[in-house]
Every structure is written in C-alpha cells, then in structure tokens.
Design a protein around this motif. Structure first.
Motif, short mmCIF file in Angstrom:
data_model
loop_
_atom_site.label_atom_id
_atom_site.label_comp_id
_atom_site.label_asym_id
_atom_site.label_seq_id
_atom_site.Cartn_x
_atom_site.Cartn_y
_atom_site.Cartn_z
N HIS A 49 0.88 -1.10 -0.03
CA HIS A 49 0.05 -0.02 0.04
C HIS A 49 1.00 1.56 -0.14
N HIS A 50 2.16 1.17 0.01
CA HIS A 50 3.04 2.35 -0.03
C HIS A 50 4.09 2.20 -0.90
N ASP A 51 4.54 3.57 -1.37
CA ASP A 51 5.56 3.64 -2.26
C ASP A 51 6.84 3.12 -1.59
N PRO A 52 7.63 2.17 -2.01
CA PRO A 52 8.92 1.83 -1.06
C PRO A 52 10.11 2.96 -1.11
N LEU A 53 10.11 3.80 -1.94
CA LEU A 53 10.99 4.79 -2.28
C LEU A 53 10.84 5.95 -1.16
N THR A 54 9.73 6.62 -1.28
CA THR A 54 9.15 7.71 -0.42
C THR A 54 8.59 7.53 0.96
#
Length: 222
Positions: free
Chosen positions: A52-57
């Motif tokens: 559910h989340h962007d791994p970078l930001t």
C-alpha cells in the motif's frame, strides 16, 4: 496470545494444546506447544505496508489512494468537500540525467517528506508516477484560500535540496479538481486535475490551475 518478554517487548505466540488420554479414555496429561509468531506477524505487517506504500518515499501508492478515497467519502460531513492536487515536478529529469538515479531518489524522498508535512493526519499524500504526486485535502476553503495554500506548497517544493556539495532545485506544476463538484469517483478527479496541471505547466505563470468548466467541455469533446 500476546505477552511481554523479558526485554519488555510485546510478542505474539500461538499456543497449541493436545489432550493425551489413558486406556480408560480419561485425560492423563496435556501437552502444550508454544510457537513464537512475532516474526511471522512482523513479516505480514511489512508485506501489507509494501502493498500500500511507495517503497522509495513511504507515501501511499495508487492502490491505497483508490481504496482510501472510497472510504473517506462516507465520513465527510454535509457540505464538506475535497481538493485533489495533481503535482508534477519540473526540472527533475535533468537531475537524473546529470547526477544519476541515486541522487534523483534522494531528491524525491526529500520532496515527498515536504509534501507529507503539508497534509494533516486525515489527509493523504500519494506517489502515482516517477515524479508525480497527489495530495487529498479536506477543505471548506474558498478557491482563493486554496490557491494561497497551494502557492505555499510550491514554495516548499522550490527550496533547494542539499546533496553533498550541491543544492539542487526543482519546481512543480499543480492542477486541482474538487469533490463532489467535478466528480464523485477518484479516476475522474485524477483526470481533471491532470488536465488542469498541464494547463498550469503550459500557460500559468504561477504554476497552479484549478479545473474549470471550459476544460470539462474540452474533455467531453475529445
């Protein structure tokens, strides 16, 4: 079952009990097996977070944005509206080309952090593309007040990002659509805000554009 271990950490165990009976069918003794589930639970939580989340930001991803928006609509008070801001970074590609993707990633992480500081706990920041972000603001503000708030956001994004001996500066263009004025589904609002963003990038000196009826008519004719 959960309990605190000797180090004071909350751990989860799975307790299995087996009844051992004698020749008369009576319970003679009980065997218990205690299995530490903490690591499995942490792995499941981590996988759920990554889904559910962007791994970078660390911002929400598109999947979470869609489900979150759907749930949010049912919690709004009568007359309460939402503003969807479609944010496209300017001058980001030259940073990747000249300094490499590692430096570009560091710039994205810093700018994402600045965006998250501009959202309350019941609002959302999502990264939906390489250098594209979306913010959902809950608002009853006038268009003028919202425009001023978006200008403050642009100011934060224009501030240089220090990377080593360099100070790298990007900007952004912002398109804004409104729920429920422009639509009740997230895909329409994203499309309208994206259209307004391109208007801001091409024609607006202040890099902010609110979606309006003339743009809607233009879209309908396509």
């Amino acid at each position: 079952m959960q309990h605190y271990n000797r180090k004071g950490a909350l751990v989860t165990h799975w307790l299995m009990l087996y009844l051992v009976k004698d020749s008369q069918g009576r319970v003679d003794h009980i065997i218990g097996i205690l299995d530490d589930m903490s690591q499995l639970k942490q792995t499941e939580e981590r996988l759920s977070y990554l889904a559910h989340h962007d791994p970078l930001t660390g911002t929400a991803n598109r999947t979470f944005l869609l489900s979150w928006f759907s749930k949010l609509k049912s919690t709004l008070a009568k007359g309460e509206s939402l503003a969807l801001l479609f944010i496209d970074l300017d001058r980001f590609k030259p940073i990747n080309d000249n300094f490499g993707h590692g430096v570009g990633d560091r710039v994205l992480k810093e700018l994402a952090s600045r965006l998250q500081k501009e959202a309350d706990t019941n609002e959302l920041v999502a990264r939906i593309g390489g250098d594209e972000f979306v913010i959902i603001w809950r608002t009853n503000a006038t268009a003028t007040n919202l425009h001023s708030k978006a200008e403050h956001l642009l100011t934060q994004l224009k501030m240089p990002v220090p990377i080593g001996s360099y100070e790298l500066s990007v900007g952004a263009s912002i398109g804004i659509s409104f729920y429920p004025e422009h639509g009740e589904d997230i895909e329409s609002l994203l499309r309208y805000a994206d259209t307004a963003m391109y208007q801001a990038k091409r024609y607006s000196h202040n890099k902010i554009c609110l979606f309006d009826h003339s743009q809607y008519v233009q879209l309908q004719s396509q």
